[in-house]
Write a protein that holds these residues in place. Sequence first.
Motif, short mmCIF file in Angstrom:
data_model
loop_
_atom_site.label_atom_id
_atom_site.label_comp_id
_atom_site.label_asym_id
_atom_site.label_seq_id
_atom_site.Cartn_x
_atom_site.Cartn_y
_atom_site.Cartn_z
N VAL A 43 -0.65 -3.41 11.17
CA VAL A 43 -1.30 -2.69 12.27
C VAL A 43 -2.06 -1.49 11.73
O VAL A 43 -3.12 -1.12 12.25
CB VAL A 43 -0.24 -2.24 13.31
N TYR A 44 -1.55 -0.88 10.70
CA TYR A 44 -2.15 0.34 10.16
C TYR A 44 -3.57 0.08 9.68
O TYR A 44 -3.86 -0.92 9.02
CB TYR A 44 -1.30 0.88 9.00
N ASP A 45 -4.48 1.01 9.99
CA ASP A 45 -5.88 0.87 9.61
C ASP A 45 -6.12 1.52 8.26
O ASP A 45 -6.34 2.73 8.16
CB ASP A 45 -6.77 1.52 10.68
N PHE A 46 -6.10 0.71 7.22
CA PHE A 46 -6.25 1.23 5.86
C PHE A 46 -7.69 1.67 5.58
O PHE A 46 -7.91 2.45 4.65
CB PHE A 46 -5.84 0.16 4.85
N MET B 144 10.72 2.11 7.06
CA MET B 144 10.43 0.91 6.27
C MET B 144 9.52 -0.01 7.06
O MET B 144 9.58 -0.06 8.29
CB MET B 144 11.72 0.18 5.87
N ASN B 145 8.60 -0.64 6.35
CA ASN B 145 7.66 -1.58 6.96
C ASN B 145 6.89 -0.96 8.14
O ASN B 145 6.62 -1.62 9.14
CB ASN B 145 8.38 -2.85 7.42
N LEU B 146 6.55 0.32 7.99
CA LEU B 146 5.87 1.02 9.08
C LEU B 146 4.40 0.63 9.22
O LEU B 146 3.76 0.99 10.21
CB LEU B 146 6.00 2.53 8.90
N ALA B 147 3.86 -0.09 8.25
CA ALA B 147 2.48 -0.56 8.37
C ALA B 147 2.33 -1.52 9.54
O ALA B 147 1.22 -1.78 10.01
CB ALA B 147 2.04 -1.26 7.08
N TRP B 148 3.46 -2.06 10.03
CA TRP B 148 3.44 -3.01 11.14
C TRP B 148 3.86 -2.39 12.47
O TRP B 148 4.01 -3.09 13.46
CB TRP B 148 4.34 -4.21 10.81
N SER B 149 4.05 -1.08 12.51
CA SER B 149 4.51 -0.42 13.74
C SER B 149 3.34 0.17 14.53
O SER B 149 2.47 0.82 13.98
CB SER B 149 5.50 0.71 13.39
N MET C 237 3.69 2.71 2.20
CA MET C 237 4.02 1.82 1.08
C MET C 237 5.50 1.48 1.01
O MET C 237 5.92 0.70 0.14
CB MET C 237 3.57 2.46 -0.24
N LEU C 238 6.31 2.02 1.91
CA LEU C 238 7.75 1.75 1.90
C LEU C 238 8.01 0.38 2.53
O LEU C 238 8.50 0.26 3.64
CB LEU C 238 8.49 2.86 2.66
N THR C 239 7.66 -0.64 1.78
CA THR C 239 7.78 -2.02 2.25
C THR C 239 9.03 -2.67 1.66
O THR C 239 9.28 -2.57 0.45
CB THR C 239 6.55 -2.85 1.85
N THR C 240 9.81 -3.32 2.51
CA THR C 240 11.01 -4.02 2.06
C THR C 240 10.90 -5.50 2.42
O THR C 240 10.72 -5.84 3.59
CB THR C 240 12.29 -3.39 2.66
#
Length: 339
Positions: free
Chosen positions: A40-43, A107-112, A183-186
């Motif tokens: 979801v995060y806009d890189f 963790m995995n906050l790129a998808w929140s 980047m805190l991906t698990t």
Amino acid sequence: MKKIKPLLLIGILAFGLFSFSKMYFTPLYFDIPKGFPKPVYDFKNNPLTEEGFQLGRNLFYDPLLSRDNTISCASCHLQQTGFTHVDHDLSHGIEGRIGTRNSMTLMNLAWSKTFMWDGGVNHLDVQYLHPITSEVEMDETLLNVVKKLQENPKYPPLFKATFGTEKITGQLTLKAMSQFVVMLTTSNSKYDKVLRKEEQFSEMEQKGYAVFKQNCASCHQEPLFTNDGFENNGLPMDSTLNDIGRMRITQNKKDLQKFKVPTLRNVQFTFPYMHDGRFETLTEVIKHYNSGIEQSPTLSKELQKPMALTDNERTELVAFLKTLTDKEFLFNPRFSYPK
């Protein structure tokens, strides 16, 4: 672990003339684990670089962000416990002040899409403002944080290496923090290895997986083990905290006692559980869902009937939940205190 081929290039190699000298940035790749949805995060608005990651890492572990320079983000978000705390039920801030909720995992906050137990923040880049300005957490202002960073000889060079300027701003500070946290991906637990056909569940874990899919997966959806939504999970309201949940944000009675569905990844180490940390063990959590649910008008439709698991099924479910532990993530030196 075999490195997953990068599916998304979000870092860019940028160079240009800054202060009459050429600056080069080292791009970072954000790997989308196999089977995970699109982030979801806009890189594009915050391209990842190694310099930005390291700046954000330093900020995450620096107590300078608090008013009295005693509390850092890591004070409540310890890596070895899934970036949350385990020594008390409610978060503690400066001067021993006690908050009203248990800290959430990072963790995995790129998808929140939303953050906080009540979804009061809707973008990762501004999430940090809440703990920084909360009087029971860091009790500071972003303006003063920027002033302290600017006066600290360590940070202007780090900001220049990241953004090409030594002039520190609140926006750049928040973006740098996101470059670390996002980047805190698990994604390397036993569960993941089983899906990749690298390992196999034990008989008990396999049975627990079946129990999970039948009773828990509607809210804790694979592979992120959350639906990123809000549910009333049948907890009796604490008479002291009187926490109304998401209704505090929406002012909608239909949201009374609804809280964000947390991920179950690394849940073995993220105790205590629930928004107020009332349960110390997974066994207590399962007991609640098995026979302790309190009926109310906003109770999740998935919980209208208790699970009614047998003792064996409860044991099997715990065994499966432990397969969600990713020790590579919990002890990755890249996420630890910068040396």
